[in-house]
Design a protein around this motif. Structure first.
Motif, mmCIF file in Angstrom:
data_model
loop_
_atom_site.group_PDB
_atom_site.id
_atom_site.type_symbol
_atom_site.label_atom_id
_atom_site.label_comp_id
_atom_site.label_asym_id
_atom_site.label_seq_id
_atom_site.Cartn_x
_atom_site.Cartn_y
_atom_site.Cartn_z
ATOM 1 N N GLN A 191 0.726 -1.296 0.071
ATOM 2 C CA GLN A 191 -0.007 -0.079 0.110
ATOM 3 C C GLN A 191 0.915 1.113 -0.077
ATOM 4 O O GLN A 191 0.529 2.062 -0.736
ATOM 5 N N ILE A 192 2.024 1.189 0.824
ATOM 6 C CA ILE A 192 2.985 2.437 0.934
ATOM 7 C C ILE A 192 3.591 2.661 -0.516
ATOM 8 O O ILE A 192 3.320 3.820 -1.168
ATOM 9 N N LEU A 193 3.625 1.686 -1.208
ATOM 10 C CA LEU A 193 4.611 1.840 -2.365
ATOM 11 C C LEU A 193 3.750 2.235 -3.589
ATOM 12 O O LEU A 193 4.002 2.625 -4.667
ATOM 13 N N PHE A 227 4.706 8.141 -3.676
ATOM 14 C CA PHE A 227 5.587 7.309 -4.124
ATOM 15 C C PHE A 227 5.777 7.105 -5.524
ATOM 16 O O PHE A 227 6.927 6.995 -6.353
ATOM 17 N N THR A 228 4.452 6.822 -6.160
ATOM 18 C CA THR A 228 4.399 6.572 -7.576
ATOM 19 C C THR A 228 5.076 7.673 -8.619
ATOM 20 O O THR A 228 5.635 7.648 -9.360
ATOM 21 N N ALA A 229 4.512 8.840 -7.892
ATOM 22 C CA ALA A 229 4.875 10.218 -8.729
ATOM 23 C C ALA A 229 6.482 10.145 -8.591
ATOM 24 O O ALA A 229 7.135 10.443 -9.651
ATOM 25 N N GLU A 253 9.381 9.787 -11.638
ATOM 26 C CA GLU A 253 10.310 11.127 -11.854
ATOM 27 C C GLU A 253 11.476 10.512 -11.968
ATOM 28 O O GLU A 253 12.502 11.105 -12.774
ATOM 29 N N LEU A 254 11.976 9.672 -11.149
ATOM 30 C CA LEU A 254 13.228 8.929 -11.151
ATOM 31 C C LEU A 254 13.584 8.155 -12.359
ATOM 32 O O LEU A 254 14.470 8.266 -13.136
#
Length: 78
Positions: free
Chosen positions: A58-60, A65-67, A71-72
């Motif tokens: 859920q955190i991931l 986090f997805t944004a 970006e990376l």
């Protein structure tokens, strides 16, 4: 929490006091130079009821986090 605040979220002089503070779930805010997104994530991780805490999956999948992940990935490609 400790990595950003440089202190534990709950402190007390003895175990009984620590237990009481953890059960109340009240802790100092993180320093203001950190984002509100990080503050919200920490709040969800420090929920009193463990059933209300997010799982790793859920955190991931949280938008912040997805944004950052996207970006990376773009930086690696470009």
């Amino acid at each position: 929490y400790e990595l950003v605040a440089l202190n534990p979220p709950f402190t007390a002089k003895d175990m009984k006091g620590l237990y009481t503070r953890v059960l109340k779930g009240v802790y100092p805010k993180i320093p203001s130079h950190y984002s509100s997104d990080l503050s919200a994530i920490l709040k969800s991780l420090l929920q009193i009821d463990p059933k209300k805490r997010p799982s790793c999956d859920q955190i991931l999948h949280m938008p912040v986090f997805t944004a950052k992940h996207n970006e990376l990935k773009l930086q690696e490609q470009g």
